[in-house]
Design an enzyme around this catalytic site. Structure first.
Site, PDB file in Angstrom:
ATOM      1  N   GLY A  36       0.833  -1.218   0.000  1.00 22.85           N
ATOM      2  CA  GLY A  36       0.000   0.000   0.000  1.00 22.85           C
ATOM      3  C   GLY A  36       0.860   1.258   0.000  1.00 22.85           C
ATOM      4  O   GLY A  36       0.601   2.206  -0.742  1.00 22.85           O
ATOM      5  N   HIS A  37       1.916   1.265   0.834  1.00 26.84           N
ATOM      6  CA  HIS A  37       2.821   2.424   0.869  1.00 26.84           C
ATOM      7  C   HIS A  37       3.542   2.583  -0.471  1.00 26.84           C
ATOM      8  O   HIS A  37       3.707   3.699  -0.972  1.00 26.84           O
ATOM      9  CB  HIS A  37       3.889   2.242   1.954  1.00 26.84           C
ATOM     10  CG  HIS A  37       3.352   2.231   3.351  1.00 26.84           C
ATOM     11  ND1 HIS A  37       3.367   1.109   4.136  1.00 26.84           N
ATOM     12  CD2 HIS A  37       2.817   3.218   4.115  1.00 26.84           C
ATOM     13  CE1 HIS A  37       2.861   1.389   5.323  1.00 26.84           C
ATOM     14  NE2 HIS A  37       2.515   2.658   5.335  1.00 26.84           N
ATOM     15  N   VAL A 176      -5.032  -0.595  -1.219  1.00 21.39           N
ATOM     16  CA  VAL A 176      -4.486  -1.810  -1.834  1.00 21.39           C
ATOM     17  C   VAL A 176      -4.879  -2.982  -0.929  1.00 21.39           C
ATOM     18  O   VAL A 176      -4.782  -2.881   0.297  1.00 21.39           O
ATOM     19  CB  VAL A 176      -2.945  -1.720  -1.952  1.00 21.39           C
ATOM     20  CG1 VAL A 176      -2.367  -3.001  -2.542  1.00 21.39           C
ATOM     21  CG2 VAL A 176      -2.553  -0.519  -2.816  1.00 21.39           C
TER      22      VAL A 176
END
Ligand code: PAF
Length: 279
Positions: A36-37, A176
């Protein structure tokens, strides 16, 4: 990738880039990076010439008894991933840099900070708003990117930026998910393999509520109650499951644009998720 810990060094690097007319996109994080990051970083690269990422586990956004001490810290692995992803600068201040002795100013965004997660984590959004405001002042980015998984946090930051006339464009980036629908989160690391598959129920419950809205159901309370029961039967201890307007206000029956949000505990983890619905 530059790896910087002091505000003076940060300002010097940024000054040189700005002199060359290069714009800056900023991704604040608390580290223990996941896909996600890295997706935020990819989006940031599309927005500006330079990408700055910060890693700082912010003590002021943890309430007493929460997981500040045990929050996963993996700085070497994080730095390697960011270097690989083409990040220009990693800012990793320590607590004394962010909150020097005697520091006593906080940013409060009342109203939206006290509901939902705010009512279970008193002071959490005050800590988030304060650290994000300070990081914005240090980095002075044109654009900053945040995950939509933390929908209430994103709402608080949008409000703060508007209210304080901060010259930064805040972009929310879609969540995500793991293959089973579980939203990526550093706190997923607290889950056992079995709990990770059990946690697929969170996204399934959001999809079920979305389907009910799309089918024309407007008894929001009844949808919420049904999904709270569903989560409890699935072994969760839910904090909330709510249908809200996108500004987090309670919806009326004529509303068509919603966000469904939940927070629930499973084992050692407190997990949050949300989904947008337009009907
Ligand atoms: O979402 C997070 O990781 C944190 O709340 C943030 C925005 C980096 C502030 O500490």
């Amino acid at each position: 990738m530059k790896h910087i810990e002091s505000v003076a060094d940060l300002r010097e690097s940024l000054r040189i880039w700005r002199m060359r007319g290069e714009s800056i996109a900023f991704v604040p994080t608390m580290g223990n990076l996941h896909a996600g990051h890295l997706h935020l970083v990819e989006e940031a690269k599309k927005q500006a010439e330079r990408v700055v990422v910060s890693i700082f586990v912010n003590p002021t956004q943890f309430s007493a008894g929460e997981d500040f001490g045990s929050y996963p810290r993996t700085p070497e692995k994080d730095a390697a991933q960011l270097r690989e992803s083409g990040v220009d600068l990693l800012f990793m201040p320590d607590t004394e840099t962010m909150y020097p002795r005697g520091s006593s100013t906080f940013v409060e965004v009342p109203g939206i900070s006290e509901t939902l997660c705010g009512s279970f984590r008193p002071g959490h959004f005050r800590g988030v708003a304060t650290v994000v405001c300070k990081l914005f002042n240090m980095v002075q980015p044109e654009v900053a990117l945040f995950g939509e998984k933390d929908f209430q946090q994103l709402t608080v930051i949008h409000r703060m930026v508007a209210d304080l006339n901060l010259p930064v464009r805040v972009i929310g980036v879609p969540t995500v998910r793991e293959a089973n629908g579980l939203a990526m989160s550093s706190r997923n690391g607290y889950l056992s393999t079995e709990e990770k598959s059990q946690a697929a129920l969170l996204y399934q419950s959001l999809l079920a509520a979305k389907a009910a809205l799309e089918a024309g159901e407007r008894d929001y309370r009844s949808i919420e109650t049904q999904q709270l029961e569903n989560l409890k039967e699935g072994g969760f201890v839910p904090d909330y499951f709510v249908i809200r307007k996108v500004d987090l206000a309670e919806p009326a029956s004529c509303d068509r644009d919603f966000v469904i949000l939940l927070a629930a505990r499973l084992g050692k983890a407190r997990l949050i998720d949300n989904i947008r619905v337009r009907v």
